[in-house]
Design an enzyme around this catalytic site. Structure first.
Site, PDB file in Angstrom:
ATOM      1  N   SER A 241     -41.345  30.168 -15.803  1.00 46.22           N
ATOM      2  CA  SER A 241     -41.798  28.777 -15.758  1.00 46.22           C
ATOM      3  C   SER A 241     -43.303  28.744 -15.528  1.00 46.22           C
ATOM      4  CB  SER A 241     -41.099  28.043 -14.614  1.00 46.22           C
ATOM      5  OG  SER A 241     -41.527  26.694 -14.568  1.00 46.22           O
TER       6      SER A 241
ATOM      7  N   TYR B 166     -38.194  28.270  -5.467  1.00 45.82           N
ATOM      8  CA  TYR B 166     -38.164  28.350  -6.931  1.00 45.82           C
ATOM      9  C   TYR B 166     -39.506  28.836  -7.477  1.00 45.82           C
ATOM     10  CZ  TYR B 166     -37.608  26.939 -11.813  1.00 45.82           C
ATOM     11  OH  TYR B 166     -37.545  26.935 -13.192  1.00 45.82           O
TER      12      TYR B 166
HETATM   13  N1  NAP Z   1     -35.164  22.720 -17.318  1.00 47.78           N
HETATM   14  C1  NAP Z   1     -36.456  22.861 -17.181  1.00 47.78           C
HETATM   15  O1  NAP Z   1     -37.207  21.861 -17.246  1.00 47.78           O
HETATM   16  C2  NAP Z   1     -37.065  24.210 -16.962  1.00 47.78           C
HETATM   17  C3  NAP Z   1     -38.456  24.288 -16.777  1.00 47.78           C
HETATM   18  C4  NAP Z   1     -39.030  25.544 -16.567  1.00 47.78           C
HETATM   19  C5  NAP Z   1     -38.225  26.672 -16.572  1.00 47.78           C
HETATM   20  N2  NAP Z   1     -36.876  26.557 -16.747  1.00 47.78           N
HETATM   21  C6  NAP Z   1     -36.083  27.801 -16.726  1.00 47.78           C
HETATM   22  O2  NAP Z   1     -35.150  27.775 -17.793  1.00 47.78           O
HETATM   23  C7  NAP Z   1     -33.988  28.531 -17.446  1.00 47.78           C
HETATM   24  C8  NAP Z   1     -32.739  27.732 -17.771  1.00 47.78           C
HETATM   25  O3  NAP Z   1     -32.711  26.582 -16.963  1.00 47.78           O
HETATM   26  P1  NAP Z   1     -31.946  25.246 -17.360  1.00 47.78           P
HETATM   27  O4  NAP Z   1     -32.894  24.136 -17.120  1.00 47.78           O
HETATM   28  O5  NAP Z   1     -31.254  25.379 -18.672  1.00 47.78           O
HETATM   29  O6  NAP Z   1     -30.872  25.188 -16.170  1.00 47.78           O
HETATM   30  P2  NAP Z   1     -29.285  24.982 -16.154  1.00 47.78           P
HETATM   31  O7  NAP Z   1     -28.840  24.081 -17.260  1.00 47.78           O
HETATM   32  O8  NAP Z   1     -28.940  24.586 -14.763  1.00 47.78           O
HETATM   33  O9  NAP Z   1     -28.775  26.445 -16.474  1.00 47.78           O
HETATM   34  C9  NAP Z   1     -28.829  27.484 -15.536  1.00 47.78           C
HETATM   35  C10 NAP Z   1     -27.676  28.422 -15.816  1.00 47.78           C
HETATM   36  O10 NAP Z   1     -27.688  29.490 -14.865  1.00 47.78           O
HETATM   37  C11 NAP Z   1     -26.348  29.698 -14.423  1.00 47.78           C
HETATM   38  N3  NAP Z   1     -26.217  30.325 -13.124  1.00 47.78           N
HETATM   39  C12 NAP Z   1     -26.714  29.895 -11.929  1.00 47.78           C
HETATM   40  N4  NAP Z   1     -26.284  30.698 -10.947  1.00 47.78           N
HETATM   41  C13 NAP Z   1     -25.509  31.657 -11.521  1.00 47.78           C
HETATM   42  C14 NAP Z   1     -24.770  32.770 -11.027  1.00 47.78           C
HETATM   43  N5  NAP Z   1     -24.728  33.074  -9.720  1.00 47.78           N
HETATM   44  N6  NAP Z   1     -24.087  33.537 -11.903  1.00 47.78           N
HETATM   45  C15 NAP Z   1     -24.091  33.254 -13.207  1.00 47.78           C
HETATM   46  N7  NAP Z   1     -24.756  32.205 -13.754  1.00 47.78           N
HETATM   47  C16 NAP Z   1     -25.458  31.420 -12.904  1.00 47.78           C
HETATM   48  C17 NAP Z   1     -25.774  28.289 -14.390  1.00 47.78           C
HETATM   49  O11 NAP Z   1     -24.356  28.342 -14.297  1.00 47.78           O
HETATM   50  P3  NAP Z   1     -23.555  27.326 -13.293  1.00 47.78           P
HETATM   51  O12 NAP Z   1     -23.635  25.972 -13.939  1.00 47.78           O
HETATM   52  O13 NAP Z   1     -22.177  27.905 -13.255  1.00 47.78           O
HETATM   53  O14 NAP Z   1     -24.284  27.353 -11.990  1.00 47.78           O
HETATM   54  C18 NAP Z   1     -26.299  27.732 -15.710  1.00 47.78           C
HETATM   55  O15 NAP Z   1     -25.488  28.125 -16.782  1.00 47.78           O
HETATM   56  C19 NAP Z   1     -34.155  28.908 -15.968  1.00 47.78           C
HETATM   57  O16 NAP Z   1     -34.579  30.235 -15.869  1.00 47.78           O
HETATM   58  C20 NAP Z   1     -35.239  27.965 -15.480  1.00 47.78           C
HETATM   59  O17 NAP Z   1     -35.979  28.505 -14.410  1.00 47.78           O
HETATM   60  C21 NAP Z   1     -36.294  25.365 -16.922  1.00 47.78           C
END
Ligand code: NAP
Length: 259
Positions: free
Chosen positions: A134, A158
């Site tokens: 990020s 985070y």
């Molecule tokens: N969304 C944004 O604006 C944004 C911005 C900057 C960076 N990012 C990065 O993008 C990536 C994806 O994020 P996202 O926004 O798509 O979030 P998300 O929809 O919440 O997806 C995160 C995923 O990680 C899984 N996860 C969490 N804990 C876990 C565990 N113990 N074992 C296995 N799986 C686990 C979650 O599964 P569960 O649902 O089962 O917990 C979910 O499938 C992350 O690395 C985040 O830091 C996102």
């Protein structure tokens, strides 16, 4: 046929990454902890699979034991690993192995997946690792990475985790230099998700937009041979954490202790 693993597969950005890889014909392994959601995504993706197979593996990424058992069970080569899973609990929680949850999932799972899967990638012609990090990163405190001494704040935890993801990318790239494996990191995009909601944010980009940069690093010919770099919006951006080699080595040495 190239094969890939994506962690956090059924999350907002993860599922869009998986769609992109399936459209490119990858043989894809979805990784997550909820079997029903993995099956559901597998079924959706199979209807559009361009020749590749889609399977899944249930892994609790907060646990070393679960990652090690996954790595041992896999007996086929790997061309692409995308570390994408993340969590942001409001209160300090610990994994069943007693590690603070953001450190365990957002940092250690990236490190462990690379360590335990790199041997599956040896001898592949263009093996790539993509760490979804990020722009929202900073404040890493290696004297207390798990908030045992200072009060827990999910945003502080985070930001330090995402800094660590970017720094370990540089460290791994250095160690894997001269091999066929490259490692790069990126900011995906600001997407509405369970994760972004846990920090009180929505998101102004679609999941497909959020997946564009991770997919670019994963498949684009122009990235072949590029390693140790950080990208935002399809562009390489100078990473402010990449030049402090002493801090990068200190982090790597700390993370090695988790293996
Ligand atoms: N969304 C944004 O604006 C944004 C911005 C900057 C960076 N990012 C990065 O993008 C990536 C994806 O994020 P996202 O926004 O798509 O979030 P998300 O929809 O919440 O997806 C995160 C995923 O990680 C899984 N996860 C969490 N804990 C876990 C565990 N113990 N074992 C296995 N799986 C686990 C979650 O599964 P569960 O649902 O089962 O917990 C979910 O499938 C992350 O690395 C985040 O830091 C996102």
């Amino acid at each position: 046929m190239s094969s890939a693993i994506v962690t956090g597969a059924y999350g907002a950005i993860g599922s869009a990454i998986c769609q992109g890889l399936v459209d490119k014909g990858y043989d894809l392994t979805l990784v997550g902890r909820d079997e029903a959601r993995l099956m559901n995504l597998q079924q959706k993706l199979e209807t559009r699979a361009a020749g590749g197979r889609v399977d899944y593996h249930v892994v609790d990424l907060s646990l070393k034991a679960s990652i090690v058992s996954f790595a041992r069970s896999r007996n086929k080569p790997l061309d692409l690993l995308i570390n994408n899973a993340a969590t942001g609990p409001l209160r300090r929680t610990e994994s069943a192995e007693g590690v603070e949850m953001q450190w365990a999932v957002n940092v250690l799972s990236y490190f462990r997946m690379i360590h335990y899967f790199k041997d599956h990638m040896i001898n592949r012609p263009d093996a790539r690792i993509v760490n979804v990090a990020s722009y929202w990163a900073g404040g890493l405190d290696l004297s207390d990475p798990e908030f045992r001494k200072r009060p827990y704040d999910n945003d502080v935890a985070y930001r330090q985790a995402k800094q660590a993801d970017r720094m370990m990318t540089v460290a791994w790239a250095g160690r894997l230099k001269g091999s066929n494996i490259t490692v790069n990191a990126c900011h995906p995009g600001d997407v509405n998700s369970k994760l972004s909601n846990s920090f009180g944010f929505g998101g102004h980009e679609t999941p497909a937009e959020g997946a564009a940069t991770p997919l670019f690093l994963a498949v684009d010919e122009r990235i072949k041979g590029v390693t140790g770099k950080y990208f935002e919006h399809l562009q390489e951006v100078r990473c402010s954490f990449s030049s402090d080699h002493k801090a990068i080595e200190a982090l790597f040495n700390e993370l090695v202790r988790s293996l």
